[in-house]
Motif scaffolding. Sequence first.
Motif, PDB file in Angstrom:
ATOM      1  N   GLY A   1       0.836  -1.194   0.000  1.00  0.00           N
ATOM      2  CA  GLY A   1       0.000   0.000   0.000  1.00  0.00           C
ATOM      3  C   GLY A   1       0.871   1.245   0.000  1.00  0.00           C
ATOM      4  O   GLY A   1       2.064   1.193  -0.296  1.00  0.00           O
ATOM      5  N   THR A   2       0.279   2.393   0.360  1.00  0.00           N
ATOM      6  CA  THR A   2       1.015   3.658   0.422  1.00  0.00           C
ATOM      7  C   THR A   2       0.670   4.376   1.719  1.00  0.00           C
ATOM      8  O   THR A   2      -0.061   3.854   2.568  1.00  0.00           O
ATOM      9  CB  THR A   2       0.647   4.563  -0.769  1.00  0.00           C
ATOM     10  N   GLN A   3       1.192   5.617   1.857  1.00  0.00           N
ATOM     11  CA  GLN A   3       0.886   6.423   3.041  1.00  0.00           C
ATOM     12  C   GLN A   3      -0.493   7.066   2.936  1.00  0.00           C
ATOM     13  O   GLN A   3      -1.010   7.578   3.931  1.00  0.00           O
ATOM     14  CB  GLN A   3       1.951   7.510   3.202  1.00  0.00           C
ATOM     15  N   GLU A   4      -1.095   6.995   1.778  1.00  0.00           N
ATOM     16  CA  GLU A   4      -2.424   7.570   1.560  1.00  0.00           C
ATOM     17  C   GLU A   4      -3.482   6.506   1.831  1.00  0.00           C
ATOM     18  O   GLU A   4      -3.365   5.371   1.373  1.00  0.00           O
ATOM     19  CB  GLU A   4      -2.539   8.084   0.120  1.00  0.00           C
ATOM     20  N   ARG A   5      -4.501   6.899   2.585  1.00  0.00           N
ATOM     21  CA  ARG A   5      -5.559   5.947   2.935  1.00  0.00           C
ATOM     22  C   ARG A   5      -6.464   5.729   1.734  1.00  0.00           C
ATOM     23  O   ARG A   5      -7.113   6.642   1.235  1.00  0.00           O
ATOM     24  CB  ARG A   5      -6.377   6.475   4.119  1.00  0.00           C
ATOM     25  N   ASN A   6      -6.472   4.466   1.251  1.00  0.00           N
ATOM     26  CA  ASN A   6      -7.266   4.110   0.080  1.00  0.00           C
ATOM     27  C   ASN A   6      -8.113   2.886   0.363  1.00  0.00           C
ATOM     28  O   ASN A   6      -7.866   2.140   1.321  1.00  0.00           O
ATOM     29  CB  ASN A   6      -6.367   3.840  -1.127  1.00  0.00           C
ATOM     30  N   LYS A   7      -9.089   2.701  -0.489  1.00  0.00           N
ATOM     31  CA  LYS A   7      -9.973   1.544  -0.390  1.00  0.00           C
ATOM     32  C   LYS A   7      -9.475   0.464  -1.343  1.00  0.00           C
ATOM     33  O   LYS A   7      -9.219   0.733  -2.530  1.00  0.00           O
ATOM     34  CB  LYS A   7     -11.391   1.954  -0.755  1.00  0.00           C
TER      35      LYS A   7
ATOM     36  N   PRO B   1       1.733   5.062   7.710  1.00  0.00           N
ATOM     37  CA  PRO B   1       2.661   6.205   7.654  1.00  0.00           C
ATOM     38  C   PRO B   1       4.082   5.765   7.326  1.00  0.00           C
ATOM     39  O   PRO B   1       4.858   6.524   6.749  1.00  0.00           O
ATOM     40  CB  PRO B   1       2.574   6.793   9.072  1.00  0.00           C
ATOM     41  N   ASN B   2       4.426   4.537   7.698  1.00  0.00           N
ATOM     42  CA  ASN B   2       5.753   3.993   7.434  1.00  0.00           C
ATOM     43  C   ASN B   2       5.688   3.092   6.205  1.00  0.00           C
ATOM     44  O   ASN B   2       5.061   2.030   6.234  1.00  0.00           O
ATOM     45  CB  ASN B   2       6.243   3.198   8.647  1.00  0.00           C
ATOM     46  N   LEU B   3       6.334   3.533   5.123  1.00  0.00           N
ATOM     47  CA  LEU B   3       6.263   2.759   3.896  1.00  0.00           C
ATOM     48  C   LEU B   3       6.867   1.374   4.038  1.00  0.00           C
ATOM     49  O   LEU B   3       6.502   0.444   3.305  1.00  0.00           O
ATOM     50  CB  LEU B   3       6.985   3.514   2.751  1.00  0.00           C
TER      51      LEU B   3
END
Length: 580
Positions: free
Chosen positions: A483-489, A533-535
């Motif tokens: 995933g990434t630091q951005e909250r996604n569905k 937050p931590n990649l």
Amino acid sequence: MRMCLGPFSLLLALVLGTTAQKLPTRDEGLFQMQIRDKAVFHDSSVMPDGAEISGYLFRDTPKRYYFVVEEDNTPLSVTVTPCDAPLEWKLTLQELPEEASGEGSGEPEPLDQQKQQLTANEGTANEGTELFNYKGNDVESFISTSSSSGLYQLELLSTEKDSNFKVYATTTPESDQPYPELPYDPRVDVTSLGRTTVTLAWKPTPTGFLMGQPVQYCVVINKEHNFKSLCAAEAKMSSDDTFMTAPKPGRDFSPFDFAHFGFVPSENDFGKDRSLSSNRALSNKLSRSYSPKPKTSDIQKLCIGNKNIFTVSDLKPDTQYYFDVFAMNSATNTSTAYVGTFARTKEEARQKTVELKDGKMADVFIKRKGTKFLRFAPVSSHQRVTLFVHACLDTIQVQVRRDGKLLLSQNVEGIRQFQLRGKAKAKYLIRVRGSRKGASTMKILASTRPSSKQPFPSLPEDTRIKAFDKLRTCSSVTVAWLGTQERNKFCVYRREVPENYGEEQRRREQNQCAGPETRRKSEKVLCKYFHSPNLQKAVTTETITGLEAGKSYLLDVYVVGHSGHSVKYQSKLVKTRKYC
């Protein structure tokens, strides 16, 4: 016109004076023996009987050829083929002096004595009877069924530029037939016309199927004009050679040729050796300098064997082409031109330009190797344009022009964002070129708003789905993805596939722009939100249950952004255990 008898007298002495210096004979064995003996066959101004020769003319410099007809009432045919430029040529008959008729003792007279004898007759010599003259670039012939005996002189001149030419002379025109014969209808017809192809057809030459001679056809294609001879087309094809090849001295070299190499003959010589051009033109020739020849346009020559229907391909749409067909005798390398034709290829099917609206996403489909045009014309003034592009399948090429000026040209794979400098009332033309592998799809959004947010969800560098082989069971598989630091569905879908489902089928389904809305509800496994937050720890796992033993499944993960646009991860093919 006063004929110069200086070089003429010498040639006549060579021709008539000795038994060892006769014109080329039609006896093939003897001809080959003579041509190897430089003492016998040293002057290239002598024309052989029944053989085509090639020559080169300097501009405004005449060239002369000679041949003897030994008996009265002899058939005679002389054919001149201009190659690079129109020619002036004429044929004259110079009667043989009685003293040199060959009826003496048979003992050859010394060459100097012959020269003195003929020079002594200079004041009363016959200037010759003009039999034929022509000016132009057509292949032209002089034909006589009953010609007089005597010395014939063929004089050629090119007034436009240095030029190549071909000459054929024969005293047996009925049996020679060196050039392929044209059919009763010598036209080349266009039977089919497309955007990039033209099909040509013509009637076969009788020389091939009636006379049994080896004939093949050559087709010449160009964008300028039709050609009247094959040598004219070949000369045009090779005319980008800036430097000419110097003729070999003693074989294809006249006294006037020395002017091109810094040697200027005397004025007396100029006055003697001019027949078809003026002294003024000569002086202009001597003072001129060579200039590089212009680059040629594209000319294509294709020799296609003995078929008389041919399709020319790889042409440009909406372009006029000229087509010429030449029948060529493979044994003698002589050719005859059909009546050429021309045609304009059909226009390319006009594509509609897709209008982009400010801040609105557009889906674009591009055929394999195809091109699509998109237009963006902002209503309000703007300082910049943000361009979001998502190449859903293979790499595509994106080119952007603002009012005709190129701003961007790049290959795009995956999701890319570009910042373009704006301009008041500017219009942007976007050209997208598809992949060579197959059809392509893309999503594109153009916006002039300074606060334009990325419409696509953020993606990790690695969009693969990993399956844990040790965690496989007969009814479940466990997978993980980044995933990434951005909250996604994230939404997970599964689909059972046959045993022979391969990589090629999976590649066709790798359209990243096809969202969850294209899937069946029964294929949905779950949806969940995830970020970190931590990649280094942005990894999530999921166990998919309810599967059948020994079956193959295709798993897909979709990430859905805040704007509702989704991107699909790379599909994963998994298989449950058959025995547990």
